[in-house]
Write an enzyme that holds these catalytic residues in place. Structure first.
Site, PDB file in Angstrom:
ATOM      1  N   GLU A 107      64.579  -8.869  66.529  1.00 46.00           N
ATOM      2  CA  GLU A 107      63.597  -9.466  65.875  1.00 46.00           C
ATOM      3  C   GLU A 107      64.030  -9.926  64.526  1.00 46.00           C
ATOM      4  O   GLU A 107      63.483 -11.078  64.031  1.00 46.00           O
ATOM      5  CB  GLU A 107      62.429  -8.830  65.924  1.00 46.00           C
ATOM      6  CG  GLU A 107      61.832  -8.544  67.495  1.00 46.00           C
ATOM      7  CD  GLU A 107      61.473  -9.740  68.245  1.00 46.00           C
ATOM      8  OE1 GLU A 107      61.174 -10.678  67.259  1.00 46.00           O
ATOM      9  OE2 GLU A 107      61.355  -9.879  69.453  1.00 46.00           O
ATOM     10  N   SER A 375      10.239  20.097 100.760  1.00 47.75           N
ATOM     11  CA  SER A 375      10.173  21.608 101.162  1.00 47.75           C
ATOM     12  C   SER A 375      11.214  22.178 100.341  1.00 47.75           C
ATOM     13  O   SER A 375      11.334  23.410  99.990  1.00 47.75           O
ATOM     14  CB  SER A 375      10.201  21.845 102.474  1.00 47.75           C
ATOM     15  OG  SER A 375       9.069  21.601 103.045  1.00 47.75           O
TER      16      SER A 375
END
Length: 689
Positions: A107, A375
């Site tokens: 690069e 219940s």
């Protein structure tokens, strides 16, 4: 003849030369002055530019990072990309030398020599672009690429180029080369939504950047040139050709020898299998994100983009067991919904959470939805009764009963209008889920006692002390029910549900940490007694007997059914689980639908405990057993037709032998208190009397 005027005489050559020299000197002088002025101006401009680059701070740019959510065993569960950016920032010290050298070689080979831009490359690019009248030729250094990625768009204009150069100069002046390189390698795009070398290493090879081999490192270094074209997932051949270019650049830069280049080029790489990551517990993910914001005040943007690490309590194996049970046992009726919450009693850790049958169809988390527990709420009532003098053999008559409150009448009914029509014990009431026994106990005890007990156990919702509260008429959430039952399973010690263990930022600093506190809210003896009672529903004749054959270890639990809701809540010493089944909109359940919750619960509990040892419910100190006649609640005699072994808190066990079946039986002999020895003279006096 007329005389000629002296001025009209032709100049001689010497004069002309002097005049020309004089004029040339004047021009050179002016040029020198202009040159000095230009140099001064250039120096001033350069100085001003340098001062600008040095003194003007760089724009603040958020660096979006991936937040990772971990399971209880430390494995990654989810990656959060709020901006669609998968990035994990790591220090330069964790980036392999090969990655750094390969990047610089391909690069920007003069990276350590320039001040942000390469004049030779720039002049070449200017010439090519000027002759073609287009901006096709690039000359960007690593610093310029970083500036573009941080602060600018990728449009090809002269204005953007100028800004790029200016930002590059600022970066060079304000940062070291190592800092620039570190930012670049953490910022650049490597394709497949991976930004930065760490994300790239994880994406392509399933490893950390520090563990990359030279072959893997050089393959990755070639991708940023054209991430779409050189992605090894898309075209491995193109990626390998680009790797060759990278390796040749490293040879030319002096980082490798030709022999080393060939060795690396011929080293095979094994790519991570590209597959969609299985989404596990999506409702749990929503829950922890909500908790992180609500409980710990973590900003949503920080959660999504801050590179946080969120450590959770979720157990992947238990979660998969929950999801499998729901997937396999829920009927095909698409609108019928389900919720499951599983909590570890000793820690309060949420180990599994299912908020619905299909997250894709509905993101509503039903473990947090308010529903009537029916219940399954009764154990809280019986716990309050046991604290206030009732025992497991306390009798109440089960028969149709009308309860009057002022001018109002309340007529509770048993399921299918089935009544014992005789006195029954608390154990039988729990086994058959007798509503009459529950209401009588509730009213004799006082409704406020149940409200207070439910709150102690972990029910946070405001409850109205109504007669019907004993039958679960007030709405609660499945997560609350699992937590309340976990308190019972934990021998009366309450721990608030915990989903998040710890949250750290991208640097490892702790932002939030759970500190669970265990509080004894009911006595261990009462917790054991209700646990013993809650094993009765699985016995023959119990409301959960039909699922008992699915279970291979001791469990305790209670069913709960209303017209619109079906529940099964229960526990082992290791895990407390609540399952709810019903419709989001009010719709009555069929008999078959009302039984699904219990089946899912049993199947899940078996799967979740598959690799766990069987643990019994161990009685604490202060528990005594006695054989009793369940018809009378008294100690069993030789003539009692039915005898059962019952448990009591020491001191509350019955003292009287059943007189109904043993009328001649005498009460158990009481141990006489030892007499205090009397002196001899006192015994002589007694003898004479």
């Amino acid at each position: 003849m007329a005389e000629r005027h002296p001025l009209s005489s032709p100049p001689n050559e010497e004069a002309l030369r002097e005049l020309w020299s004089y004029r040339l000197w004047l021009r050179l002088r002016r040029m020198f002055k202009w040159t000095l002025w230009c140099l001064a101006a250039l120096l001033a401009a350069s100085g001003a530019l340098f001062l600008y680059a040095l003194l003007v701070p760089l724009p603040a740019v958020p660096i979006y990072q991936t937040t990772t959510v971990y399971s209880a065993d430390g494995q990654p569960l989810y990656d959060l990309h709020g901006q669609g950016i998968n990035r994990r920032v790591i220090p330069l010290s964790e980036i392999p030398k090969t990655v750094i050298q390969a990047t610089i070689a391909v690069e920007d080979r003069s990276f350590y020599q320039h001040f942000g831009f390469n004049p030779k490359r720039m002049l070449k690019a200017v010439w090519v672009n000027a002759t073609s009248m287009e901006l096709n030729q690039g000359a960007s250094t690593i610093t310029q690429q970083l500036a573009r990625n941080l602060y600018l768009s990728h449009e090809k204009t002269w204005e953007r180029k100028i800004k790029e150069a200016l930002y590059a100069l600022q970066l060079e002046v304000q940062l070291s080369k190592e800092e620039i390189l570190s930012r670049y390698l953490n910022q650049i795009y490597y394709g497949e939504s991976a930004y930065g070398i760490q994300a790239a290493a994880e994406t392509y090879f399933g490893k950390n950047a520090r563990d990359l081999t030279p072959a893997e490192a050089t393959l990755l270094a070639g991708i940023p040139k054209n991430p779409t074209r050189y992605s090894p997932f898309r075209d491995l051949d193109a990626a390998k050709k680009r790797q060759r270019v990278v390796l040749q650049s490293m040879v030319e830069a002096g980082y490798l020898t030709p022999e080393q280049m060939e060795t690396i080029a011929h080293t095979p790489v094994t790519l991570k299998k590209k597959q969609e990551k299985e989404t596990i517990a999506p409702y749990f993910l929503d829950y922890i994100l909500r908790e992180a914001q609500k409980t710990y005040g973590i900003d949503r943007d920080l959660l999504q983009n801050g590179g946080l690490q969120i450590f959770t309590t979720l157990d992947p194996a238990i979660q998969k067991a929950a999801e499998q049970a729901v997937r396999e046992l829920m009927p095909k009726q698409p609108k019928l919904q389900v919720a499951l919450a599983a909590i570890e009693p000793s820690t309060g850790a949420i180990r599994a959470l299912v908020g619905g049958r299909h997250y894709e169809d509905s993101q509503f988390n039903r473990t947090l939805a308010l529903r009537q527990p029916g219940s399954s709420f009764k154990p809280f009532l019986y716990l309050a009764a046991l604290e206030n003098g009732w025992t497991t053999t306390t009798l109440q008559t089960s028969e149709p009963t009308v309860f009057t409150f002022g001018s109002q009448e309340y007529r509770p009914r048993n399921f299918a209008d089935q009544y014992a029509n005789r006195p029954i014990t608390m154990r039988e009431a729990v086994r058959t889920s007798d509503n009459i026994y529950a209401i009588k106990t509730h009213l004799e005890l006082g409704p406020e006692k149940l409200v207070e007990m439910a709150r102690r156990l972990g029910i946070q919702r405001p409850l109205q002390p109504l007669p019907s509260l004993a039958l679960g008429s007030e709405e609660v959430t499945p997560l609350e029910m699992a937590s309340a039952y976990a308190t019972i399973a934990g021998q009366g010690k309450r721990v608030a549900p915990t989903a998040i263990v710890k949250i750290t930022d991208a640097t490892g600093k702790t932002l939030a940490e759970a500190r669970p506190v265990r509080q004894q809210v009911i006595q261990p003896q009462q917790a054991y007694l209700i646990t013993s009672l809650l094993q009765a529903p699985f016995e023959p004749g119990g409301t959960a007997h039909r699922i008992s054959q699915r279970l291979s270890r001791p469990v305790a639990g209670k069913t709960g059914t209303t017209d619109f809701d079906a529940w099964m809540v229960g526990f082992t010493p290791q895990l407390s689980t609540a399952v709810w089944v019903g419709y989001d909109q009010p719709r009555k359940l069929s008999t078959a639908e009302s039984r699904i919750a219990a089946v899912i619960w049993a199947d899940f509990m078996e799967r979740a405990h598959a690799d766990r040892p069987v643990e019994p419910f161990v009685p604490p100190e202060g528990i005594i057993s006695a054989y009793v006649d369940p018809q009378t609640g008294q100690l069993a005699g030789p003539n009692c037709p039915t005898v059962s072994l019952e448990v009591f808190a020491t001191g509350t066990e019955p003292k009287q032998i059943c007189q109904v079946h043993n009328p001649q039986a005498k009460p158990p002999a009481q141990k006489k208190e030892e007499e205090t020895p009397r002196p001899p003279w006192r015994r002589w006096i007694d003898w004479f009397h």
